[in-house]
Each structure stands twice: as C-alpha cells, then as structure tokens.
Design a protein around this motif. Structure first.
Motif, PDB file in Angstrom:
ATOM      1  N   ARG A 206       0.835  -1.208   0.000  1.00 27.88           N
ATOM      2  CA  ARG A 206       0.000   0.000   0.000  1.00 27.88           C
ATOM      3  C   ARG A 206       0.864   1.250   0.000  1.00 27.88           C
ATOM      4  O   ARG A 206       1.959   1.270   0.564  1.00 27.88           O
ATOM      5  CB  ARG A 206      -0.894   0.022   1.244  1.00 27.88           C
ATOM      6  CG  ARG A 206      -1.836  -1.146   1.378  1.00 27.88           C
ATOM      7  CD  ARG A 206      -2.566  -1.081   2.712  1.00 27.88           C
ATOM      8  NE  ARG A 206      -3.501  -2.179   2.904  1.00 27.88           N
ATOM      9  CZ  ARG A 206      -4.192  -2.387   4.010  1.00 27.88           C
ATOM     10  NH1 ARG A 206      -4.030  -1.548   5.044  1.00 27.88           N
ATOM     11  NH2 ARG A 206      -5.018  -3.407   4.105  1.00 27.88           N
ATOM     12  N   ASN A 207       0.326   2.306  -0.585  1.00 26.34           N
ATOM     13  CA  ASN A 207       0.942   3.631  -0.530  1.00 26.34           C
ATOM     14  C   ASN A 207       0.046   4.518   0.336  1.00 26.34           C
ATOM     15  O   ASN A 207      -1.054   4.894  -0.069  1.00 26.34           O
ATOM     16  CB  ASN A 207       1.083   4.210  -1.937  1.00 26.34           C
ATOM     17  CG  ASN A 207       1.859   5.508  -1.932  1.00 26.34           C
ATOM     18  OD1 ASN A 207       2.455   5.895  -0.931  1.00 26.34           O
ATOM     19  ND2 ASN A 207       1.851   6.203  -3.061  1.00 26.34           N
ATOM     20  N   TYR A 208       0.494   4.816   1.548  1.00 28.81           N
ATOM     21  CA  TYR A 208      -0.303   5.589   2.512  1.00 28.81           C
ATOM     22  C   TYR A 208      -0.119   7.082   2.312  1.00 28.81           C
ATOM     23  O   TYR A 208       0.998   7.561   2.105  1.00 28.81           O
ATOM     24  CB  TYR A 208       0.093   5.223   3.943  1.00 28.81           C
ATOM     25  CG  TYR A 208      -0.635   4.022   4.494  1.00 28.81           C
ATOM     26  CD1 TYR A 208      -1.812   4.172   5.212  1.00 28.81           C
ATOM     27  CD2 TYR A 208      -0.152   2.734   4.274  1.00 28.81           C
ATOM     28  CE1 TYR A 208      -2.492   3.074   5.719  1.00 28.81           C
ATOM     29  CE2 TYR A 208      -0.822   1.622   4.781  1.00 28.81           C
ATOM     30  CZ  TYR A 208      -1.992   1.808   5.494  1.00 28.81           C
ATOM     31  OH  TYR A 208      -2.661   0.722   5.983  1.00 28.81           O
ATOM     32  N   SER A 209      -1.226   7.830   2.406  1.00 30.11           N
ATOM     33  CA  SER A 209      -1.175   9.296   2.443  1.00 30.11           C
ATOM     34  C   SER A 209      -0.790   9.738   3.850  1.00 30.11           C
ATOM     35  O   SER A 209      -0.958   8.986   4.817  1.00 30.11           O
ATOM     36  CB  SER A 209      -2.545   9.873   2.073  1.00 30.11           C
ATOM     37  OG  SER A 209      -2.928   9.469   0.778  1.00 30.11           O
ATOM     38  N   PRO A 210      -0.275  10.965   4.007  1.00 30.95           N
ATOM     39  CA  PRO A 210       0.093  11.452   5.346  1.00 30.95           C
ATOM     40  C   PRO A 210      -1.105  11.518   6.288  1.00 30.95           C
ATOM     41  O   PRO A 210      -2.244  11.734   5.858  1.00 30.95           O
ATOM     42  CB  PRO A 210       0.654  12.852   5.058  1.00 30.95           C
ATOM     43  CG  PRO A 210       1.082  12.809   3.624  1.00 30.95           C
ATOM     44  CD  PRO A 210       0.097  11.922   2.936  1.00 30.95           C
ATOM     45  N   PHE A 211      -0.856  11.340   7.582  1.00 32.40           N
ATOM     46  CA  PHE A 211      -1.896  11.478   8.601  1.00 32.40           C
ATOM     47  C   PHE A 211      -1.227  11.883   9.908  1.00 32.40           C
ATOM     48  O   PHE A 211      -0.004  11.831  10.047  1.00 32.40           O
ATOM     49  CB  PHE A 211      -2.707  10.191   8.763  1.00 32.40           C
ATOM     50  CG  PHE A 211      -1.903   8.960   9.065  1.00 32.40           C
ATOM     51  CD1 PHE A 211      -1.667   8.554  10.376  1.00 32.40           C
ATOM     52  CD2 PHE A 211      -1.386   8.181   8.036  1.00 32.40           C
ATOM     53  CE1 PHE A 211      -0.919   7.418  10.661  1.00 32.40           C
ATOM     54  CE2 PHE A 211      -0.644   7.030   8.311  1.00 32.40           C
ATOM     55  CZ  PHE A 211      -0.412   6.649   9.624  1.00 32.40           C
ATOM     56  N   ILE A 212      -2.037  12.320  10.870  1.00 36.56           N
ATOM     57  CA  ILE A 212      -1.527  12.817  12.153  1.00 36.56           C
ATOM     58  C   ILE A 212      -1.925  11.850  13.262  1.00 36.56           C
ATOM     59  O   ILE A 212      -3.050  11.334  13.274  1.00 36.56           O
ATOM     60  CB  ILE A 212      -2.080  14.224  12.447  1.00 36.56           C
ATOM     61  CG1 ILE A 212      -1.623  15.205  11.360  1.00 36.56           C
ATOM     62  CG2 ILE A 212      -1.627  14.719  13.816  1.00 36.56           C
ATOM     63  CD1 ILE A 212      -2.277  16.567  11.465  1.00 36.56           C
ATOM     64  N   VAL A 213      -0.994  11.628  14.197  1.00 38.72           N
ATOM     65  CA  VAL A 213      -1.279  10.751  15.334  1.00 38.72           C
ATOM     66  C   VAL A 213      -0.957  11.469  16.639  1.00 38.72           C
ATOM     67  O   VAL A 213      -0.119  12.370  16.681  1.00 38.72           O
ATOM     68  CB  VAL A 213      -0.467   9.438  15.267  1.00 38.72           C
ATOM     69  CG1 VAL A 213      -0.825   8.635  14.030  1.00 38.72           C
ATOM     70  CG2 VAL A 213       1.037   9.702  15.340  1.00 38.72           C
TER      71      VAL A 213
END
Length: 348
Positions: A206-213
């Motif tokens: 998979r190619n994940y988009s940026p996200f915040i944790v």
C-alpha cells in the motif's frame, strides 16, 4: 470489526508495473487439507451409512451415537468450501434445517443452499473460518470473518463482517438441524487513506497518504499501556479541551530489530492540521505528522498476543525478502478494536 494488520515499510522501490492478484487469505486450503477433507468426507459417509442401517432408536439411545468432536472436525474441513465451487456437504444437514440470520430465514436445506448461492453470485464472498467449538450437548459454535463485494455496483464497495454461527445437532440423525448466525460489522470509523499497489497471496503493498497521530510510549506490540493517555487527548484532556471523534485503527509501532521500543498511537481526523491542534496536557504525550509512504501489510484475525505478532512479523518479512523486497527495521501493528476493553471473543 476489521482484521488486525501488521505493516512493514519497504525500502526497495516496487516495479513500475505491478500485477494485482486476489485478496490474501493466509492459505486456508492446502494439498494436505484437501486430502484430509476427502478422508473426512469418507468417514462422514461411512458413519451415516451405519446410522441408516441401524433400526430406529429412542432419543436417549440415539444421543450416544452422535460424535460431536467428529462433527467439529468435519466443520473445520467443510465450512471453508461455503462459497467455492466445491460447496458444503448437504448430506451433513437435515432436510428440515432451520437457518436464521439478521435478514433472512429458511426452514429447509434447499432454502439454505439457495441463500448461499445468492450471496455467492451477488457478493463474491471470501469466507475465513477462525475456530469451531462444542458449546452444548448438541451444539457447535463457529467463529468466522467474511469479506463481501457488492458486484452489482461499478465501484464494487467492500464490506468486512465477522460473526458467530451456532449449529444445532439433531440427536436422532446426528445431522445439523439449525444454523443461527450473528454478525458484527466492521466499525464505520475514519481511517488513514491508502492506495493498494499490489496484492499477493500473503500480503498487500500500500501507498499511505500522510496522517496525524497522538502518541505515547507503550510496553509491547500487543499491549495497551498508554492507550488511556492518548485516548484522553481526543476526549478533551488537552490545552483547549477539544474533543475529536474516534478513528481506527489503534497503532502500536516498534522501530528496533527486537520490537521492544514501542509507541502507541491514535489517528486524528484527517481534516485536522498539525498547527491548529491543541497541546497535550501531559508531557509524555506528543502529536506528530506521519508522512505516509509504502508499506507491506499482512492481515490476521484473533487477539494478537506477543507470540502471534512476532510470528506474523517474521512471516511477512520472510515473504518480502523472498519476493526481492527489502523491508525496514521494525513494524507497525494496527488493531481495529480498543485493545484494553474489547472481549477477545469478538476481536479480529
């Protein structure tokens, strides 16, 4: 509930043209299983022939001829064929079998098989059997997950269901006389976005988009230490007392080869910007942006104990190396249930 996922980031770029294969299934069937299935079916036919040749018995006498353990083994072999070309063995069911699920009901084996055929044609289900147990004198319970695609729509939306089936046994015939099904749906919560680049029999790329944790330190990959702290942040324990909707999954990440340096993370709503988020009230909690990137993901069900997670990590890493890919150190475990409050009987 959705399946637990284990991700490894990949260093080596993928080939420009990646062929997409069918969804991974962890090899529920094998040559040995096929041989065992045929042998079990022969035993099943032999046992039925013995029953058919015996004179009618009273219910108390007939009950002694029901080998529930053998029926458990039979279901382990037979149910994985629920939606494939072989299909289930109808001789294991009474002609008058009571089937109930939240939507449909049937009172005959013909109606039961018609319902299976209808689901197969409309949804192309993939059925994964987790376990089979005797739960009563004449009762067996199964635990399963089913992936369904609605084939009538052009974009073929996909749903993941998990549930239990309670199989009742007729003590007079030794056959199944009822099937009561309970479904748990995958939680409809916001989750990080990704694009599937490749599917193999054992993993997805998979190619994940940026996200915040929001994250804090954990104790081990399968642990829940620190979960209440990061959950407190999204429930208002922050500098602005802001509350955020729950998302999925809960991540635990290890960045070292020994998988011992662990952090636990909750994904924040995707529309949020890092600069506008409130500060945590606790110094041990931080908020950061994950840049995304390419990851290899293996799915599995059941409560992820430390031994199981390590085993799955090694298996995934081995598959990647075998396919010419070079995974980074560490891994990321994604759980789609609250790791501290979910009963293990419904966790996947």
């Amino acid at each position: 509930m959705a399946t637990t996922q284990l991700s490894l980031q990949i260093l080596r770029p993928l080939p420009a043209a990646c062929q997409t294969f069918g969804r991974q299934s962890y090899g529920w069937q094998s040559r040995n299983l096929s041989i065992r299935t045929r042998q079990q079916n022969l035993k099943w036919v032999f046992r039925l022939s013995l029953i058919d040749q015996n004179p009618p018995q009273s219910e108390s006498q007939a009950s002694t001829s029901v080998d529930v353990k053998q029926l458990v083994e039979f279901l382990y072999d037979d149910l994985p064929h629920l939606f494939d070309d072989q299909g289930i063995d109808r001789t294991a069911y009474d002609e008058r079998v009571k089937f109930r699920d939240p939507i449909t009901k049937h009172d005959s084996i013909s109606g039961y098989l018609f319902n299976i055929a209808l689901l197969k044609n409309i949804f192309r289900p993939q059925f994964f059997l987790h376990w089979v147990k005797q739960t009563g004198t004449y009762e067996i319970t199964t635990r399963w997950t089913m992936v369904m695609k609605f084939m009538l729509l052009p974009w073929k939306p996909e749903l993941v269901f998990t549930g239990t089936s309670v199989m009742g046994i007729n003590p007079k015939t030794g056959k199944f006389s009822s099937h009561l099904l309970r479904i748990y749906k995958t939680p409809d919560l916001e989750t990080p976005r990704y694009q599937i680049l490749r599917r193999t029999a054992n993993y997805e790329v998979r190619n994940y988009s940026p996200f915040i944790v929001v994250e804090t330190s954990g104790d081990k990959l399968c642990g829940s230490t620190g979960f209440n702290d990061v959950a407190g942040y999204i429930f208002g324990k922050n500098s602005m007392m802001d509350k955020f909707p729950m998302t999925t999954p809960v991540f635990t990440q290890a960045n070292d080869a020994g998988l011992s340096e662990v952090s636990i993370q909750i994904v924040l709503p995707l529309e949020k910007d890092l600069s506008s988020l409130p500060n945590p009230n606790q110094e041990t909690i931080s908020v950061r942006k994950v840049e995304g990137g390419i990851a290899a993901v293996a799915k599995f069900s059941g409560k992820p104990t430390e031994d199981i997670v390590i085993q799955k990590e090694k298996a995934l890493r081995s598959c990647l190396v075998e396919d010419g890919l070079k995974p980074k150190m560490g891994c990321l475990l994604a759980r789609y249930n609250d790791p501290g409050r979910t009963w293990s009987s419904i966790m996947v």
